[in-house]
Scaffold this motif. Structure first.
Motif, PDB file in Angstrom:
ATOM      1  N   UNK A   1       1.182  -1.183   0.009  1.00  0.00           N
ATOM      2  CA  UNK A   1       0.417   0.080  -0.177  1.00  0.00           C
ATOM      3  C   UNK A   1       0.828   0.971  -0.008  1.00  0.00           C
ATOM      4  N   UNK A   2       1.933   1.290   0.854  1.00  0.00           N
ATOM      5  CA  UNK A   2       2.291   2.496   0.557  1.00  0.00           C
ATOM      6  C   UNK A   2       4.303   1.998   0.587  1.00  0.00           C
ATOM      7  N   UNK A   3       4.549   1.089  -0.501  1.00  0.00           N
ATOM      8  CA  UNK A   3       6.280   1.375  -1.090  1.00  0.00           C
ATOM      9  C   UNK A   3       6.916   2.387  -1.429  1.00  0.00           C
ATOM     10  N   UNK A   4       5.740   3.793  -1.486  1.00  0.00           N
ATOM     11  CA  UNK A   4       6.902   4.653  -1.977  1.00  0.00           C
ATOM     12  C   UNK A   4       6.997   5.668  -1.300  1.00  0.00           C
ATOM     13  N   UNK A   5       6.178   5.225  -0.023  1.00  0.00           N
ATOM     14  CA  UNK A   5       6.538   6.155   1.217  1.00  0.00           C
ATOM     15  C   UNK A   5       7.891   6.951   1.086  1.00  0.00           C
ATOM     16  N   UNK A   6       8.080   7.802   2.081  1.00  0.00           N
ATOM     17  CA  UNK A   6       9.079   8.158   2.227  1.00  0.00           C
ATOM     18  C   UNK A   6       9.956   7.268   2.946  1.00  0.00           C
ATOM     19  N   UNK A   7      10.992   6.867   3.477  1.00  0.00           N
ATOM     20  CA  UNK A   7      11.803   5.624   3.590  1.00  0.00           C
ATOM     21  C   UNK A   7      11.640   5.931   5.599  1.00  0.00           C
TER      22      UNK A   7
ATOM     23  N   UNK B   1       8.772   3.756   6.317  1.00  0.00           N
ATOM     24  CA  UNK B   1       8.563   2.839   6.095  1.00  0.00           C
ATOM     25  C   UNK B   1      10.003   1.803   7.228  1.00  0.00           C
ATOM     26  N   UNK B   2      10.920   2.788   7.525  1.00  0.00           N
ATOM     27  CA  UNK B   2      11.749   2.158   8.497  1.00  0.00           C
ATOM     28  C   UNK B   2      10.971   1.636   9.723  1.00  0.00           C
ATOM     29  N   UNK B   3      10.321   3.272  10.238  1.00  0.00           N
ATOM     30  CA  UNK B   3       9.076   3.236  12.366  1.00  0.00           C
ATOM     31  C   UNK B   3       9.167   1.653  11.623  1.00  0.00           C
ATOM     32  N   UNK B   4       8.285   1.170  10.442  1.00  0.00           N
ATOM     33  CA  UNK B   4       7.221   0.159  10.677  1.00  0.00           C
ATOM     34  C   UNK B   4       7.892  -0.739  10.637  1.00  0.00           C
ATOM     35  N   UNK B   5       9.839  -0.909   9.732  1.00  0.00           N
ATOM     36  CA  UNK B   5      10.438  -1.888  10.115  1.00  0.00           C
ATOM     37  C   UNK B   5      10.995  -2.604  11.295  1.00  0.00           C
TER      38      UNK B   5
ATOM     39  N   UNK C   1      12.957  -2.013   2.443  1.00  0.00           N
ATOM     40  CA  UNK C   1      13.903  -1.302   2.722  1.00  0.00           C
ATOM     41  C   UNK C   1      15.756  -1.259   2.526  1.00  0.00           C
ATOM     42  N   UNK C   2      16.323  -2.542   2.449  1.00  0.00           N
ATOM     43  CA  UNK C   2      17.860  -2.465   2.471  1.00  0.00           C
ATOM     44  C   UNK C   2      18.394  -1.620   0.875  1.00  0.00           C
TER      45      UNK C   2
ATOM     46  N   UNK D   1      18.047   2.220   0.641  1.00  0.00           N
ATOM     47  CA  UNK D   1      18.815   2.984   1.772  1.00  0.00           C
ATOM     48  C   UNK D   1      20.248   2.602   0.872  1.00  0.00           C
ATOM     49  N   UNK D   2      20.905   1.251   0.459  1.00  0.00           N
ATOM     50  CA  UNK D   2      21.572   1.278  -0.625  1.00  0.00           C
ATOM     51  C   UNK D   2      21.916   2.508  -2.120  1.00  0.00           C
ATOM     52  N   UNK D   3      19.947   2.726  -2.309  1.00  0.00           N
ATOM     53  CA  UNK D   3      19.554   3.093  -3.786  1.00  0.00           C
ATOM     54  C   UNK D   3      19.770   4.982  -2.847  1.00  0.00           C
ATOM     55  N   UNK D   4      20.239   5.301  -2.099  1.00  0.00           N
ATOM     56  CA  UNK D   4      20.168   6.432  -2.018  1.00  0.00           C
ATOM     57  C   UNK D   4      21.379   7.131  -1.070  1.00  0.00           C
ATOM     58  N   UNK D   5      22.220   5.387  -0.668  1.00  0.00           N
ATOM     59  CA  UNK D   5      24.239   5.993  -0.841  1.00  0.00           C
ATOM     60  C   UNK D   5      24.912   6.686  -1.649  1.00  0.00           C
TER      61      UNK D   5
END
Length: 237
Positions: free
Chosen positions: A196-202, A205-209, A229-230, A233-237
């Motif tokens: 439902x919210x895979x494209x929400x601010x990371x 998602x991090x909080x849910x995880x 999530x991993x 995060x890798x893409x943001x590096x």
């Protein structure tokens, strides 16, 4: 020595029984009122495709029963091949989990009339969708109003509706996030995050995880959320 042999055989039998129990730990039953003849397919998504787990023939008796190997609670599909109809109302989504799960529905309204019982995750999914449906209805209403405003070239109204659309999306995503966090002890939490919210601010998602219970973290969707999530995060590096 004889006592030792008996003990060994007993332990092997107990292990075999437990293995058998694990292999078919979902007992799925149901009734499709009005169905006289057809075929049911219990399916799961695997590598982005639907794969059949079992095939159930219906001939005269609208009830059905099967046993499925389920290692973790998972969204499955109950596809109905009516044989003589090309209806799109034929693929019923349900949140299966180990134990007794029952599906009651009708041939006329296969999806709309469906009632799934025996699955706590399904109960929570019903609860989630009840509220989420309001956001969907508001979205459709705003789309209709925006279309009319565009036809009349009312730029002020278009801007006003656009702001309402953005607000509706934000409220929908916030609701989904809070629902997942509040139900962190159930597999519905990572499922909602992924579907439902895979494209929400990371950060959400991090909080849910991080809120997932250890059991949920090791579930099918718990592991998928962690992996997803991993990768983000890798893409943001």
């Amino acid at each position: 020595m004889k006592k030792l042999s008996i003990a060994f055989v007993t332990s092997v039998l107990l292990f075999a029984c437990s293995e058998k129990k694990l292999e078919n730990n979902l007992h799925l039953t149901g009734n499709i009122k009005g169905l006289k003849k057809g075929t049911l397919y219990v399916q799961r998504i695997q590598n982005d495709s639907l794969v059949a787990l079992d095939t159930i023939g219906i001939d005269g008796n609208s009830t059905f029963e099967t046993n499925i190997e389920l290692k973790s609670p998972e969204m499955l599909y109950l596809f109905l091949d009516r044989g003589v109809s090309n209806s799109l109302d034929n693929n019923l989504l349900f949140f299966a989990e180990p134990g007794e799960v029952n599906i009651e529905t009708t041939l006329e309204n296969y999806i709309a009339d469906a009632k799934v019982s025996g699955s706590k995750n399904q109960d929570l999914y019903y609860e989630y969708k009840k509220v989420d449906r309001r956001f969907q209805e508001e979205s459709l209403d705003l789309i209709e109003k925006k279309f009319k405003a565009m036809k009349s070239k009312n730029n002020l109204e278009i801007a006003n509706i656009s702001a309402k659309q953005e607000s509706n999306i934000k409220r929908k995503y916030l609701y989904a996030t809070n629902f997942a966090i509040n139900n962190k002890d159930h597999e519905i939490a990572p499922y909602i995050a992924l579907s439902e919210i895979y494209d929400i601010n990371i950060k959400f998602l991090d909080t849910i995880q991080k809120s997932m219970s250890p059991k949920v973290a090791q579930s099918l969707y718990g592991k998928k959320l962690t992996e997803y999530l991993a990768s983000l995060k890798k893409k943001q590096q």
